[in-house]
Design a protein around this motif. Sequence first.
Motif, PDB file in Angstrom:
ATOM      1  N   ARG A  17       0.842  -1.152   0.217  1.00  0.00           N
ATOM      2  CA  ARG A  17      -0.064   0.203   0.177  1.00  0.00           C
ATOM      3  C   ARG A  17       0.800   1.237  -0.161  1.00  0.00           C
ATOM      4  O   ARG A  17       0.378   2.311   0.366  1.00  0.00           O
ATOM      5  CB  ARG A  17      -1.034   0.024   1.150  1.00  0.00           C
ATOM      6  N   GLY A  18       2.113   1.147  -0.447  1.00  0.00           N
ATOM      7  CA  GLY A  18       2.862   2.374  -0.495  1.00  0.00           C
ATOM      8  C   GLY A  18       4.198   1.797  -1.100  1.00  0.00           C
ATOM      9  O   GLY A  18       4.326   0.655  -1.506  1.00  0.00           O
ATOM     10  N   THR A  19       5.382   2.667  -0.960  1.00  0.00           N
ATOM     11  CA  THR A  19       6.526   2.359  -1.650  1.00  0.00           C
ATOM     12  C   THR A  19       7.553   2.697  -0.782  1.00  0.00           C
ATOM     13  O   THR A  19       7.368   3.662   0.473  1.00  0.00           O
ATOM     14  CB  THR A  19       6.893   2.974  -2.884  1.00  0.00           C
ATOM     15  N   ASP A  20       8.789   2.612  -0.909  1.00  0.00           N
ATOM     16  CA  ASP A  20       9.949   3.006   0.191  1.00  0.00           C
ATOM     17  C   ASP A  20      10.093   4.558   0.233  1.00  0.00           C
ATOM     18  O   ASP A  20      10.051   5.291   1.300  1.00  0.00           O
ATOM     19  CB  ASP A  20      11.385   2.495  -0.402  1.00  0.00           C
ATOM     20  N   SER A  21       9.815   5.184  -1.022  1.00  0.00           N
ATOM     21  CA  SER A  21       9.868   6.664  -1.213  1.00  0.00           C
ATOM     22  C   SER A  21       8.438   7.393  -1.050  1.00  0.00           C
ATOM     23  O   SER A  21       8.543   8.569  -0.505  1.00  0.00           O
ATOM     24  CB  SER A  21      10.550   7.087  -2.454  1.00  0.00           C
ATOM     25  N   CYS A  22       7.502   6.733  -0.832  1.00  0.00           N
ATOM     26  CA  CYS A  22       6.113   7.072  -0.544  1.00  0.00           C
ATOM     27  C   CYS A  22       5.071   6.106   0.162  1.00  0.00           C
ATOM     28  O   CYS A  22       4.068   5.606  -0.436  1.00  0.00           O
ATOM     29  CB  CYS A  22       5.509   7.571  -2.043  1.00  0.00           C
ATOM     30  N   PRO A  23       5.398   5.845   1.178  1.00  0.00           N
ATOM     31  CA  PRO A  23       4.920   4.917   2.343  1.00  0.00           C
ATOM     32  C   PRO A  23       3.339   5.191   2.477  1.00  0.00           C
ATOM     33  O   PRO A  23       2.937   6.319   2.463  1.00  0.00           O
ATOM     34  CB  PRO A  23       5.616   4.787   3.529  1.00  0.00           C
ATOM     35  N   GLY A  24       2.703   4.153   2.483  1.00  0.00           N
ATOM     36  CA  GLY A  24       1.218   4.110   3.160  1.00  0.00           C
ATOM     37  C   GLY A  24       1.131   3.860   4.456  1.00  0.00           C
ATOM     38  O   GLY A  24       2.322   3.676   4.967  1.00  0.00           O
ATOM     39  N   LEU A  25       0.092   3.644   5.136  1.00  0.00           N
ATOM     40  CA  LEU A  25      -0.351   3.181   6.190  1.00  0.00           C
ATOM     41  C   LEU A  25      -1.358   2.204   6.424  1.00  0.00           C
ATOM     42  O   LEU A  25      -2.378   2.289   5.780  1.00  0.00           O
ATOM     43  CB  LEU A  25      -0.636   4.504   7.088  1.00  0.00           C
ATOM     44  N   VAL A  26      -1.068   1.024   7.158  1.00  0.00           N
ATOM     45  CA  VAL A  26      -1.966  -0.020   7.214  1.00  0.00           C
ATOM     46  C   VAL A  26      -2.172  -0.369   8.831  1.00  0.00           C
ATOM     47  O   VAL A  26      -1.359   0.004   9.692  1.00  0.00           O
ATOM     48  CB  VAL A  26      -1.433  -1.187   6.322  1.00  0.00           C
ATOM     49  N   ASP A  65       2.904 -16.582   5.971  1.00  0.00           N
ATOM     50  CA  ASP A  65       4.130 -16.007   6.116  1.00  0.00           C
ATOM     51  C   ASP A  65       4.850 -15.123   5.053  1.00  0.00           C
ATOM     52  O   ASP A  65       5.433 -14.186   5.055  1.00  0.00           O
ATOM     53  CB  ASP A  65       5.360 -17.150   6.683  1.00  0.00           C
ATOM     54  N   GLU A  66       4.481 -15.702   3.630  1.00  0.00           N
ATOM     55  CA  GLU A  66       5.485 -15.109   2.505  1.00  0.00           C
ATOM     56  C   GLU A  66       4.628 -13.726   2.153  1.00  0.00           C
ATOM     57  O   GLU A  66       5.452 -12.883   2.009  1.00  0.00           O
ATOM     58  CB  GLU A  66       5.318 -15.965   1.397  1.00  0.00           C
ATOM     59  N   ARG A  67       3.232 -13.872   2.633  1.00  0.00           N
ATOM     60  CA  ARG A  67       2.492 -12.667   2.133  1.00  0.00           C
ATOM     61  C   ARG A  67       2.927 -11.334   3.471  1.00  0.00           C
ATOM     62  O   ARG A  67       2.949 -10.376   3.215  1.00  0.00           O
ATOM     63  CB  ARG A  67       1.082 -12.809   1.984  1.00  0.00           C
ATOM     64  N   GLU A  68       2.857 -11.873   4.440  1.00  0.00           N
ATOM     65  CA  GLU A  68       2.937 -11.049   5.639  1.00  0.00           C
ATOM     66  C   GLU A  68       4.184 -10.734   6.369  1.00  0.00           C
ATOM     67  O   GLU A  68       4.535  -9.577   7.080  1.00  0.00           O
ATOM     68  CB  GLU A  68       2.257 -11.623   6.998  1.00  0.00           C
ATOM     69  N   LEU A  69       5.175 -11.422   5.822  1.00  0.00           N
ATOM     70  CA  LEU A  69       6.671 -11.278   6.377  1.00  0.00           C
ATOM     71  C   LEU A  69       7.702 -10.566   5.625  1.00  0.00           C
ATOM     72  O   LEU A  69       8.823 -10.933   5.586  1.00  0.00           O
ATOM     73  CB  LEU A  69       7.135 -12.319   7.155  1.00  0.00           C
ATOM     74  N   ARG A  76       1.730  -2.232  -4.413  1.00  0.00           N
ATOM     75  CA  ARG A  76       1.218  -3.360  -5.403  1.00  0.00           C
ATOM     76  C   ARG A  76      -0.280  -3.918  -5.014  1.00  0.00           C
ATOM     77  O   ARG A  76      -0.892  -4.253  -6.091  1.00  0.00           O
ATOM     78  CB  ARG A  76       2.154  -4.672  -4.953  1.00  0.00           C
ATOM     79  N   GLY A  77      -0.665  -3.502  -3.867  1.00  0.00           N
ATOM     80  CA  GLY A  77      -1.896  -3.905  -3.554  1.00  0.00           C
ATOM     81  C   GLY A  77      -3.102  -2.868  -3.800  1.00  0.00           C
ATOM     82  O   GLY A  77      -4.280  -3.175  -3.539  1.00  0.00           O
TER      83      GLY A  77
END
Length: 139
Positions: free
Chosen positions: A9-18, A47-51, A103-104
């Motif tokens: 829900r974001g990128t390194d340069s433009c993070p989102g919040l979840v 684990d692959e998705r969340e970690l 991505r999501g």
Amino acid sequence: MCVLSTIYRGTDSCPGLVLGLDRGGSCLGRALRVRGVDWAAIKARLDERELPTGVYLPRFLPVRLEDGQMVPAYAYVVDRDHWQYWRGEHDDAIRLLRQGHGRGGSARDYLANAVTHLTEMGIRRSSLHRLLRQVDGKA
């Protein structure tokens, strides 16, 4: 809302919040039963998705089912020592939710989906409902 999202829900340069499970309090949700024979594959997929960045610590937590029964549930608790753990100001949360897109999809849509699920569960007034109105400029 305590995790900076830099992939889904974001990128390194433009993070989102979840959302993230943090210490204290409680939450309502759904517990899904997994057959023992399926557990290893499902755990690996979760684990692959969340970690991918290690912001969560996998734990078995006690949960109370609707019938009052207590069972262990596999969950991800935010790691307060991880750089993605976020405890900022309210106005910054609004900014992060408006800017984040990964991505999501957008962080705003992630919040809207959470609010929709809360409403479906009969929770029609919450801090997340109020936050979504503010993100959308309606409050």
